[in-house]
Scaffold this motif. Structure first.
Motif, PDB file in Angstrom:
ATOM      1  N   UNK A   1       0.826  -1.198   0.000  1.00 50.06           N
ATOM      2  CA  UNK A   1       0.000   0.000   0.000  1.00 50.06           C
ATOM      3  C   UNK A   1       0.860   1.247   0.000  1.00 50.06           C
ATOM      4  N   UNK A   2       0.844   1.965   1.115  1.00 45.11           N
ATOM      5  CA  UNK A   2       1.634   3.187   1.246  1.00 45.11           C
ATOM      6  C   UNK A   2       3.123   2.864   1.138  1.00 45.11           C
ATOM      7  N   UNK A   3       3.898   3.873   0.779  1.00 45.09           N
ATOM      8  CA  UNK A   3       5.350   3.706   0.668  1.00 45.09           C
ATOM      9  C   UNK A   3       5.900   3.047   1.928  1.00 45.09           C
ATOM     10  N   UNK A   4       6.852   2.187   1.743  1.00 45.51           N
ATOM     11  CA  UNK A   4       7.391   1.386   2.846  1.00 45.51           C
ATOM     12  C   UNK A   4       8.913   1.496   2.846  1.00 45.51           C
ATOM     13  N   UNK A   5       9.490   1.891   3.974  1.00 46.56           N
ATOM     14  CA  UNK A   5      10.950   1.901   4.065  1.00 46.56           C
ATOM     15  C   UNK A   5      11.433   0.463   4.209  1.00 46.56           C
ATOM     16  N   UNK A   6      12.693   0.229   3.885  1.00 43.36           N
ATOM     17  CA  UNK A   6      13.250  -1.122   3.907  1.00 43.36           C
ATOM     18  C   UNK A   6      13.038  -1.765   5.266  1.00 43.36           C
ATOM     19  N   UNK A   7      12.321  -2.878   5.282  1.00 43.75           N
ATOM     20  CA  UNK A   7      12.038  -3.579   6.541  1.00 43.75           C
ATOM     21  C   UNK A   7      12.065  -5.079   6.307  1.00 43.75           C
ATOM     22  N   UNK A   8      12.514  -5.796   7.311  1.00 41.94           N
ATOM     23  CA  UNK A   8      12.643  -7.249   7.202  1.00 41.94           C
ATOM     24  C   UNK A   8      11.381  -7.927   7.711  1.00 41.94           C
ATOM     25  N   UNK A   9      10.949  -8.967   7.009  1.00 42.23           N
ATOM     26  CA  UNK A   9       9.804  -9.762   7.433  1.00 42.23           C
ATOM     27  C   UNK A   9      10.306 -10.932   8.273  1.00 42.23           C
ATOM     28  N   UNK A  10       9.401 -11.653   8.884  1.00 44.67           N
ATOM     29  CA  UNK A  10       9.759 -12.768   9.753  1.00 44.67           C
ATOM     30  C   UNK A  10      10.572 -13.817   8.994  1.00 44.67           C
ATOM     31  N   UNK A  11      11.761 -14.158   9.499  1.00 50.93           N
ATOM     32  CA  UNK A  11      12.604 -15.139   8.802  1.00 50.93           C
ATOM     33  C   UNK A  11      12.098 -16.577   8.967  1.00 50.93           C
ATOM     34  N   UNK A  12      12.521 -17.409   8.037  1.00 49.31           N
ATOM     35  CA  UNK A  12      12.329 -18.857   8.149  1.00 49.31           C
ATOM     36  C   UNK A  12      13.638 -19.403   8.683  1.00 49.31           C
ATOM     37  N   UNK A  13      13.573 -20.067   9.835  1.00 49.80           N
ATOM     38  CA  UNK A  13      14.787 -20.583  10.492  1.00 49.80           C
ATOM     39  C   UNK A  13      14.880 -22.100  10.311  1.00 49.80           C
ATOM     40  N   UNK A  14      15.863 -22.681  10.939  1.00 56.11           N
ATOM     41  CA  UNK A  14      16.093 -24.132  10.928  1.00 56.11           C
ATOM     42  C   UNK A  14      16.319 -24.693   9.532  1.00 56.11           C
ATOM     43  N   UNK A  15      17.090 -23.977   8.733  1.00 55.89           N
ATOM     44  CA  UNK A  15      17.411 -24.449   7.389  1.00 55.89           C
ATOM     45  C   UNK A  15      18.851 -24.947   7.311  1.00 55.89           C
ATOM     46  N   UNK A  16      19.350 -25.486   8.435  1.00 52.93           N
ATOM     47  CA  UNK A  16      20.711 -26.036   8.478  1.00 52.93           C
ATOM     48  C   UNK A  16      20.916 -27.030   7.342  1.00 52.93           C
ATOM     49  N   UNK A  17      22.013 -26.912   6.658  1.00 53.92           N
ATOM     50  CA  UNK A  17      22.328 -27.839   5.577  1.00 53.92           C
ATOM     51  C   UNK A  17      21.701 -27.463   4.251  1.00 53.92           C
ATOM     52  N   UNK A  18      21.101 -26.274   4.160  1.00 54.72           N
ATOM     53  CA  UNK A  18      20.508 -25.833   2.895  1.00 54.72           C
ATOM     54  C   UNK A  18      21.603 -25.818   1.831  1.00 54.72           C
ATOM     55  N   UNK A  19      21.364 -26.530   0.738  1.00 52.34           N
ATOM     56  CA  UNK A  19      22.348 -26.620  -0.336  1.00 52.34           C
ATOM     57  C   UNK A  19      21.970 -25.792  -1.555  1.00 52.34           C
ATOM     58  N   UNK A  20      20.671 -25.577  -1.743  1.00 53.85           N
ATOM     59  CA  UNK A  20      20.200 -24.814  -2.895  1.00 53.85           C
ATOM     60  C   UNK A  20      18.806 -24.282  -2.578  1.00 53.85           C
ATOM     61  N   UNK A  21      18.422 -23.232  -3.298  1.00 56.31           N
ATOM     62  CA  UNK A  21      17.097 -22.665  -3.120  1.00 56.31           C
ATOM     63  C   UNK A  21      16.649 -22.045  -4.432  1.00 56.31           C
ATOM     64  N   UNK A  22      15.403 -22.307  -4.796  1.00 50.82           N
ATOM     65  CA  UNK A  22      14.768 -21.628  -5.912  1.00 50.82           C
ATOM     66  C   UNK A  22      13.751 -20.679  -5.312  1.00 50.82           C
ATOM     67  N   UNK A  23      13.821 -19.417  -5.705  1.00 51.88           N
ATOM     68  CA  UNK A  23      12.965 -18.391  -5.134  1.00 51.88           C
ATOM     69  C   UNK A  23      12.059 -17.846  -6.225  1.00 51.88           C
ATOM     70  N   UNK A  24      10.760 -17.753  -5.919  1.00 53.63           N
ATOM     71  CA  UNK A  24       9.791 -17.162  -6.830  1.00 53.63           C
ATOM     72  C   UNK A  24       9.191 -15.935  -6.173  1.00 53.63           C
ATOM     73  N   UNK A  25       9.258 -14.794  -6.867  1.00 56.50           N
ATOM     74  CA  UNK A  25       8.637 -13.558  -6.399  1.00 56.50           C
ATOM     75  C   UNK A  25       7.503 -13.225  -7.359  1.00 56.50           C
ATOM     76  N   UNK A  26       6.298 -13.075  -6.812  1.00 54.88           N
ATOM     77  CA  UNK A  26       5.104 -12.838  -7.608  1.00 54.88           C
ATOM     78  C   UNK A  26       4.511 -11.498  -7.182  1.00 54.88           C
ATOM     79  N   UNK A  27       4.491 -10.535  -8.099  1.00 55.71           N
ATOM     80  CA  UNK A  27       3.931  -9.210  -7.823  1.00 55.71           C
ATOM     81  C   UNK A  27       2.669  -9.044  -8.652  1.00 55.71           C
ATOM     82  N   UNK A  28       1.540  -8.938  -7.963  1.00 55.16           N
ATOM     83  CA  UNK A  28       0.257  -8.733  -8.629  1.00 55.16           C
ATOM     84  C   UNK A  28      -0.100  -7.263  -8.503  1.00 55.16           C
ATOM     85  N   UNK A  29       0.007  -6.562  -9.619  1.00 59.59           N
ATOM     86  CA  UNK A  29      -0.187  -5.111  -9.631  1.00 59.59           C
ATOM     87  C   UNK A  29      -1.667  -4.756  -9.708  1.00 59.59           C
ATOM     88  N   UNK A  30      -2.035  -3.762  -8.920  1.00 56.28           N
ATOM     89  CA  UNK A  30      -3.379  -3.208  -8.973  1.00 56.28           C
ATOM     90  C   UNK A  30      -3.331  -1.875  -9.693  1.00 56.28           C
TER      91      UNK A  30
END
Length: 133
Positions: free
Chosen positions: A15-44
């Motif tokens: 919505x309104x302008x947002x300064x850089x802020x961190x969202x809740x992290x996902x923890x307990x990913x010990x041993x992570x070897x690879x990750x595929x990330x999908x970002x989906x922006x649905x514009x109004x």
């Protein structure tokens, strides 16, 4: 990797302008070897820019290192990045990512998204998911 799965990193209305802020992290990913990330922006409507920066940590969340950056403006878009923690890299100084940048070969034990936007968006939604293995 003990906790291989698809994890939601962000699901929020922009919505309104947002300064850089961190969202809740996902923890307990010990041993992570690879990750595929999908970002989906649905514009109004409205708005100017929206950035979703995926970060990882090596010190329990005190310091976050940016590993993938997704930038959106005033159009619906889906973007993906595939990162591998087993790549051989030369020693280099860490710098924040430029637009649409990635830092491959660097995966800690947590993932989080930092979100920043300018302008006022209406009926716009950002979601980010990570397939961790």
């Amino acid at each position: 990797m003990n906790n291989a799965n698809v994890y939601p990193l962000a699901a929020l209305a922009i919505g309104a302008a947002r300064s850089l802020s961190i969202l809740t992290p996902v923890a307990d990913l010990d041993g992570m070897e690879a990750v595929t990330i999908e970002a989906n922006f649905q514009y109004g409507s409205g708005g100017t820019t929206c950035s979703a920066i995926v970060a990882t940590t090596f010190d329990g969340g005190t310091t976050w290192r940016h590993i993938a950056r997704f930038d959106f403006t005033t159009a619906t878009a889906v973007k993906v990045a595939n990162l591998n923690g087993h790549l051989s890299k030369a020693v280099t100084a860490y710098v924040d990512l430029a637009s649409e940048g990635v830092l491959d070969g660097v995966l800690g034990d947590q993932l989080a998204v930092l979100v920043q936007s300018t302008g006022t968006y209406v009926n716009s939604v950002l979601s980010v998911r990570a397939s961790v293995r």
